[in-house]
Scaffold this active site. Structure first.
Site, PDB file in Angstrom:
ATOM      1  N   ASP A 227      45.573  46.740  44.093  1.00  0.00           N
ATOM      2  CA  ASP A 227      44.279  46.475  43.469  1.00  0.00           C
ATOM      3  C   ASP A 227      44.378  45.416  42.377  1.00  0.00           C
ATOM      4  OD1 ASP A 227      41.438  47.134  43.148  1.00  0.00           O
ATOM      5  OD2 ASP A 227      42.031  47.941  41.197  1.00  0.00           O
ATOM      6  N   ARG A 228      45.599  45.196  41.840  1.00  0.00           N
ATOM      7  CA  ARG A 228      45.777  44.196  40.781  1.00  0.00           C
ATOM      8  C   ARG A 228      45.712  42.777  41.308  1.00  0.00           C
ATOM      9  NH1 ARG A 228      44.654  46.424  35.987  1.00  0.00           N
ATOM     10  NH2 ARG A 228      45.638  48.473  35.828  1.00  0.00           N
ATOM     11  N   LEU A 308      35.090  47.956  39.569  1.00  0.00           N
ATOM     12  CA  LEU A 308      34.265  46.747  39.569  1.00  0.00           C
ATOM     13  C   LEU A 308      35.081  45.470  39.769  1.00  0.00           C
ATOM     14  CD1 LEU A 308      31.852  47.607  36.611  1.00  0.00           C
ATOM     15  CD2 LEU A 308      31.356  47.693  39.056  1.00  0.00           C
ATOM     16  N   ARG A 309      36.378  45.617  40.033  1.00  0.00           N
ATOM     17  CA  ARG A 309      37.190  44.410  40.223  1.00  0.00           C
ATOM     18  C   ARG A 309      36.695  43.600  41.408  1.00  0.00           C
ATOM     19  NH1 ARG A 309      42.016  47.398  38.854  1.00  0.00           N
ATOM     20  NH2 ARG A 309      42.672  46.817  36.758  1.00  0.00           N
ATOM     21  N   GLY A 310      36.257  44.262  42.470  1.00  0.00           N
ATOM     22  CA  GLY A 310      35.771  43.538  43.639  1.00  0.00           C
ATOM     23  C   GLY A 310      34.582  42.660  43.307  1.00  0.00           C
TER      24      GLY A 310
END
Length: 368
Positions: A227-228, A308-310
């Site tokens: 995910d990073r 919310l990274r996407g």
């Protein structure tokens, strides 16, 4: 309007490092690296790397593909394209003289005392993190002898210090030891690296573009680390016979006369480097319509993506693409192009599940 495909003409499978060799004068000089603009195919990988150079805050890229598909070659070829940045000359952490949030304690103390900073320009650094590296080599160590005898914090910088404001590259990242993965997660999340040994603590900025490569046959990444990575590029072996022959010929030409081979691509390299520099400088002028922002978030919600990274990465990547093509407005086509790269690796809920090829993301974008 420039297109990415104009700048690439051949692929190689080398893992050439920027090492030093002795020239005829007896002095060391950099060993030639296969030019980025001489790589053919693997457009998704090259596209992802370019977007990260334009906007480092995208968060890096994870490149997964078969053995011998030019993953390491493409990443190390970026060295010649990296732009120059302003750093404090006598600071080992590449501190930004204009950003207090990216200054080491050493530089911040100088600023508070109104001391003059010596500023110089240097290229963004690319640091290789070897799989067998120790935690001290990655994080840095504290010189206890000086600390005890002289009462000062003597710090030996590690790879995270060298990579600050640059690129940290981990080949075969899916084989990295868990304790080093935890170190990377902490540094990537906070932008700082903290070393604590025997009651002595020292911190320094560590903001880097994390680039990883690996072979999916050797295992998948932990979801927390995956995910990073801002983007996820999937590449495969070139099947077209003519392209394979061209790759072999280019590789042979480079091995036979690397300097002469690199000279053939000097103009293309400079053209792409200038284009990337212009895109970085114009990135802040690029705008994205609020309706498109809402649609991006609708897609992320529909796909049930955690966090919310996407949303953030998709917005940034679309802006970087518009800047690369010398535009100031993001279009729907920009979002559809970058969407699969930004979201496909965030769909997986089960660690045993394979990563989506991108079709599910494209279908959702087109529906919304």
């Amino acid at each position: 309007m420039p297109r990415i495909g104009l700048y690439f003409s051949c692929e190689c499978q080398s893992q050439q490092h920027q090492q030093l060799e002795l020239g005829t004068s007896g002095r060391s000089r950099p060993r030639p690296i296969f030019p980025f603009t001489a790589i053919v195919g693997q457009e998704e990988m090259k596209f992802s790397l370019i977007l990260n150079i334009i906007d480092p805050k995208i968060g890096g890229v994870m490149i997964m593909g078969d053995r011998g598909t030019g993953k390491s070659t493409a990443v190390r070829a970026l060295v010649d394209l990296l732009p120059e940045i302003a750093v404090v000359a006598d600071d080992p952490f590449n501190s930004d003289p204009n950003d207090p949030e990216c200054m080491s304690d050493f530089v911040r103390e100088k600023v508070q005392k109104n001391e003059q900073l010596i500023i110089k320009k240097k290229k963004m650094t690319m640091v290789d993190l070897p799989l067998g590296a120790t935690e001290d080599r990655v994080c840095g160590t504290i010189d206890f002898e000086k600390a005890l005898t002289e009462g000062i914090k003597a710090f030996e910088p590690g790879l995270l210090a060298q990579a600050n404001r640059g690129i940290l590259y981990v080949d075969e990242v899916n084989l990295l030891d868990d304790h080093l993965v935890d170190v990377l997660l902490d540094a990537a999340a906070s932008g700082w690296n903290t070393v604590e040994r025997e009651g002595i603590s020292l911190s320094h900025p560590s903001r880097f573009i994390l680039i990883g490569s690996g072979n999916p046959e050797e295992g998948e990444l932990r979801p927390q680390l995956l995910d990073r990575f801002g983007l996820h590029a999937q590449i495969g072996t070139v099947q077209d016979a003519q392209l394979r022959v061209k790759i072999v010929e280019q590789r042979a030409d480079f091995d036979q006369a690397p300097l002469l081979f690199c000279q053939k691509y000097q103009d293309q390299q400079k053209e792409l480097a200038d284009l990337l520099l212009a895109a970085r400088e114009n990135l802040h002028r690029v705008q994205i319509d609020p309706k498109l922002r809402i649609q991006i978030s609708q897609v992320c919600g529909t796909l049930n993506i955690d966090g919310l990274r996407g949303d953030i990465v998709t917005n940034r990547a679309a802006k970087a693409l518009a800047a690369f093509e010398s535009r100031t407005q993001v279009t729907l086509e920009d979002i559809i192009r970058v969407g699969p790269l930004c979201l496909r690796h965030r769909l997986r809920k089960d660690p045993l599940e394979t990563i989506d090829s991108g079709e599910k993301v494209r279908e959702t974008f087109q529906k919304i």
